[in-house]
Enzyme design. Sequence first.
Site, PDB file in Angstrom:
ATOM      1  N   ALA A 135     108.990  62.335  11.977  1.00  0.00           N
ATOM      2  CA  ALA A 135     108.612  61.661  10.828  1.00  0.00           C
ATOM      3  C   ALA A 135     108.927  62.505   9.054  1.00  0.00           C
ATOM      4  O   ALA A 135     109.209  61.805   8.424  1.00  0.00           O
ATOM      5  CB  ALA A 135     107.404  60.762  10.529  1.00  0.00           C
ATOM      6  N   GLU A 178     112.966  66.001   8.945  1.00  0.00           N
ATOM      7  CA  GLU A 178     114.655  66.045   8.627  1.00  0.00           C
ATOM      8  C   GLU A 178     114.531  65.381   6.654  1.00  0.00           C
ATOM      9  O   GLU A 178     115.470  65.525   5.767  1.00  0.00           O
ATOM     10  CB  GLU A 178     115.138  64.666   8.765  1.00  0.00           C
ATOM     11  CG  GLU A 178     117.314  64.821   9.246  1.00  0.00           C
ATOM     12  CD  GLU A 178     117.637  64.067  10.362  1.00  0.00           C
ATOM     13  OE1 GLU A 178     117.776  63.204  10.961  1.00  0.00           O
ATOM     14  OE2 GLU A 178     118.391  65.179   9.964  1.00  0.00           O
ATOM     15  N   SER A 212     112.546  65.523   4.355  1.00  0.00           N
ATOM     16  CA  SER A 212     111.396  67.172   3.925  1.00  0.00           C
ATOM     17  C   SER A 212     112.963  68.432   3.752  1.00  0.00           C
ATOM     18  O   SER A 212     113.036  69.003   2.287  1.00  0.00           O
ATOM     19  CB  SER A 212     110.429  67.285   4.249  1.00  0.00           C
ATOM     20  OG  SER A 212     109.798  67.097   4.811  1.00  0.00           O
ATOM     21  N   CYS A 214     105.109  55.759   3.476  1.00  0.00           N
ATOM     22  CA  CYS A 214     104.384  57.020   3.866  1.00  0.00           C
ATOM     23  C   CYS A 214     103.340  58.031   3.695  1.00  0.00           C
ATOM     24  O   CYS A 214     102.668  57.879   2.695  1.00  0.00           O
ATOM     25  CB  CYS A 214     104.986  58.610   2.956  1.00  0.00           C
ATOM     26  SG  CYS A 214     105.369  60.194   4.198  1.00  0.00           S
ATOM     27  N   GLU A 218     105.267  70.334  -1.029  1.00  0.00           N
ATOM     28  CA  GLU A 218     106.396  71.132  -0.986  1.00  0.00           C
ATOM     29  C   GLU A 218     106.953  71.164  -1.468  1.00  0.00           C
ATOM     30  O   GLU A 218     108.003  72.786  -1.596  1.00  0.00           O
ATOM     31  CB  GLU A 218     106.414  70.838   0.940  1.00  0.00           C
ATOM     32  CG  GLU A 218     107.683  71.392   1.431  1.00  0.00           C
ATOM     33  CD  GLU A 218     108.881  70.726   2.621  1.00  0.00           C
ATOM     34  OE1 GLU A 218     108.417  69.861   2.619  1.00  0.00           O
ATOM     35  OE2 GLU A 218     108.916  71.825   3.385  1.00  0.00           O
TER      36      GLU A 218
HETATM   37  C1  HEM Z   1     110.832  63.935   0.778  1.00  0.00           C
HETATM   38  C2  HEM Z   1     110.060  63.391   2.396  1.00  0.00           C
HETATM   39  C3  HEM Z   1     109.358  62.523   2.568  1.00  0.00           C
HETATM   40  C4  HEM Z   1     110.441  60.756   3.141  1.00  0.00           C
HETATM   41  C5  HEM Z   1     111.506  60.339   1.715  1.00  0.00           C
HETATM   42  C6  HEM Z   1     109.302  59.940   3.669  1.00  0.00           C
HETATM   43  C7  HEM Z   1     109.843  58.409   3.528  1.00  0.00           C
HETATM   44  C8  HEM Z   1     108.663  58.172   4.139  1.00  0.00           C
HETATM   45  C9  HEM Z   1     109.229  56.281   4.210  1.00  0.00           C
HETATM   46  C10 HEM Z   1     110.532  55.723   3.410  1.00  0.00           C
HETATM   47  C11 HEM Z   1     108.025  55.531   4.755  1.00  0.00           C
HETATM   48  C12 HEM Z   1     108.012  54.291   5.155  1.00  0.00           C
HETATM   49  C13 HEM Z   1     108.832  53.807   6.325  1.00  0.00           C
HETATM   50  C14 HEM Z   1     108.355  52.304   7.265  1.00  0.00           C
HETATM   51  O1  HEM Z   1     108.129  51.570   5.811  1.00  0.00           O
HETATM   52  O2  HEM Z   1     108.072  51.584   8.340  1.00  0.00           O
HETATM   53  C15 HEM Z   1     107.416  56.819   5.895  1.00  0.00           C
HETATM   54  C16 HEM Z   1     106.426  57.004   6.503  1.00  0.00           C
HETATM   55  C17 HEM Z   1     105.720  58.198   6.901  1.00  0.00           C
HETATM   56  N1  HEM Z   1     105.770  59.172   7.451  1.00  0.00           N
HETATM   57 FE1  HEM Z   1     107.163  59.833   5.710  1.00  0.00          FE
HETATM   58  N2  HEM Z   1     108.586  60.622   4.247  1.00  0.00           N
HETATM   59  C18 HEM Z   1     108.140  61.973   3.952  1.00  0.00           C
HETATM   60  C19 HEM Z   1     108.012  62.800   4.671  1.00  0.00           C
HETATM   61  C20 HEM Z   1     106.838  63.009   5.981  1.00  0.00           C
HETATM   62  C21 HEM Z   1     106.030  64.261   5.960  1.00  0.00           C
HETATM   63  C22 HEM Z   1     105.996  65.482   5.741  1.00  0.00           C
HETATM   64  C23 HEM Z   1     105.072  63.949   7.242  1.00  0.00           C
HETATM   65  C24 HEM Z   1     103.852  63.997   7.816  1.00  0.00           C
HETATM   66  C25 HEM Z   1     103.673  65.111   8.020  1.00  0.00           C
HETATM   67  C26 HEM Z   1     106.349  61.891   7.046  1.00  0.00           C
HETATM   68  C27 HEM Z   1     105.711  61.121   7.595  1.00  0.00           C
HETATM   69  C28 HEM Z   1     105.151  59.215   7.674  1.00  0.00           C
HETATM   70  C29 HEM Z   1     104.184  58.869   8.241  1.00  0.00           C
HETATM   71  C30 HEM Z   1     103.666  59.056  10.047  1.00  0.00           C
HETATM   72  C31 HEM Z   1     104.653  58.366   8.035  1.00  0.00           C
HETATM   73  C32 HEM Z   1     104.385  55.647   8.758  1.00  0.00           C
HETATM   74  C33 HEM Z   1     103.494  55.075   8.584  1.00  0.00           C
HETATM   75  C34 HEM Z   1     102.921  54.203   8.737  1.00  0.00           C
HETATM   76  O3  HEM Z   1     103.441  53.544   9.068  1.00  0.00           O
HETATM   77  O4  HEM Z   1     101.884  53.710   8.548  1.00  0.00           O
HETATM   78  N3  HEM Z   1     106.626  61.697   5.793  1.00  0.00           N
HETATM   79  N4  HEM Z   1     108.376  57.470   5.361  1.00  0.00           N
END
Ligand code: HEM
Lengths: 412, 64
Positions: free
Chosen positions: A247, A250, A252, A360, A369
Amino acid sequence: MAEAETGLAPDEQVYFYQDDRDAECPFAPPPGLRALHDKAPVSRARIWDGSTPWLVTGHAAQRAILSDPRVSSNDKQAGFPYPNHVMAEGAPHHPLTIFNADGADHTRIRRMMTRPFTRPRMEALRPQIQQFTDELIDQMLAGPKPADLVTAVSLPLPSLMICALLGVPYADHDFFQEHAQWATRSDKTVEQQNAANAALGGYLANLLQKKMEEPAEDVLSDFAARIKDGDLNLPEAVMLSMILLIAGHETSSSMITLGTALLLDNPGQLANLREIDDTKAVANAVEEILRYLTVPQLGQRRIAAEDFEFEGVEIKAGDGIIAALPAGNWDPEAFPDPEKLDLTRKASHHVAFGWGIHQCLGQQLARIELQVVYGTLYRRVPTLRLAVDRDELDFRPADALAFGISELPVTW
Amino acid sequence: MKVVVDEEKCVAAGQCVNAAMDVFDQRDEDGIVVVLDEHPPAELADDVRNAAAICPALAIRIEE
Ligand code: HEM
Ligand code: SF4
């Protein structure tokens, strides 16, 4: 598709989600998507499989729909608007995860993962992230010119950061980094990804067992303690760790590459950013760049669990719903003159990290970061510039999950 | 101004802490929101309103 199924007259023009970005403004959301939003915040759109889910483009409407309990993330239901055929074919075999769980199931899974992500624990990783960033820049500067920023910084940094988060020992960083890149890059074949996933899974299972004996302050130790308490078993803990890896990778990585390309295209803003000595102002710049680029370009996918009226349309149970995040982040009602990159703009209400209960989980880590990279790279390499013309850059197509550029040749 | 949070709704996104550090914190064990100051001073009112507006889980309510 028959009229009865879509509710559309056969000759009605339906927007195809999504059209290509304009080569003249490669960082802006596709022009067709923006034009659609100008007409209504919610409309029907056609996707790759011919179906016509609801496309939510308005900022307020996206926040409303993504926090509405009548809307489900369960990707096993017929009518779910999958982003591509790989996801469509895989969905029946997907286990219940944080991504596709609703309500109480989601709360249970998410609360198992939140402890490592609190702000103080994230802040404690900042010095390590700074050190990784400095080392990667040192290596780039010591190497030949031009360099590819993607291989020099954008790809290795997120995997090193996940190493720090999970608690992967320094000696294993090279192994972990290499396999993480294979496992998470969408330009690799499915076989290559599977092989890398298997290697990482085996490695993580071993490390989890070690952490059960010798815990430290990291995510794997946290999961190891939960295995001991009987809250998780080993395969579940491996899966949660892999989810964090995938997650966070790509997305970041793209923010580093695209953010740099965007700033080099806006030299005035870049000059200001270089001068800023205030962490709050750098943090604000990060929010604006997140808004502007909205890397999760394919939008958040949902399915209606019941009939309801929304923004003047009748949504029926089983209708697919897509919140097209790039459109919401360029909604002029929420962000006046959205095409203007303004690093001092108040942008913290953007939806680049989604909205609602699935927002997220890794956002604080991603923010730190990006604050470190944007606050370090352009200052240490003030003459950084593209080594090719902007039109030669290979922007990812509109149907790629994450917006990005495959290679960024830079010189200094 | 009085700040009320719903721990059941909170998804530990930490947005409130970003917006108003002197008013919100997160529990060590699971990241769930903690209110440090239920009656924040007037100069923090805007930050607190912003925190409520950007909480993705709609877990923060303000009684003016
Ligand atoms: C700039 C970097 C990032 C962006 C733009 C981003 C964006 C997102 C978005 C849009 C979602 C929502 C998914 C949904 O609505 O179904 C999400 C969920 C999530 N992200 Fe990120 N993310 C980023 C970095 C990260 C990082 C660094 C991690 C972990 C180390 C992470 C872990 C997760 C997890 C575990 C979810 C699921 C949360 C849930 O469904 O309750 N993300 N992310
Ligand atoms: S912003 Fe909302 S969901 Fe996030 S920690 Fe604060 S109260 Fe909880």
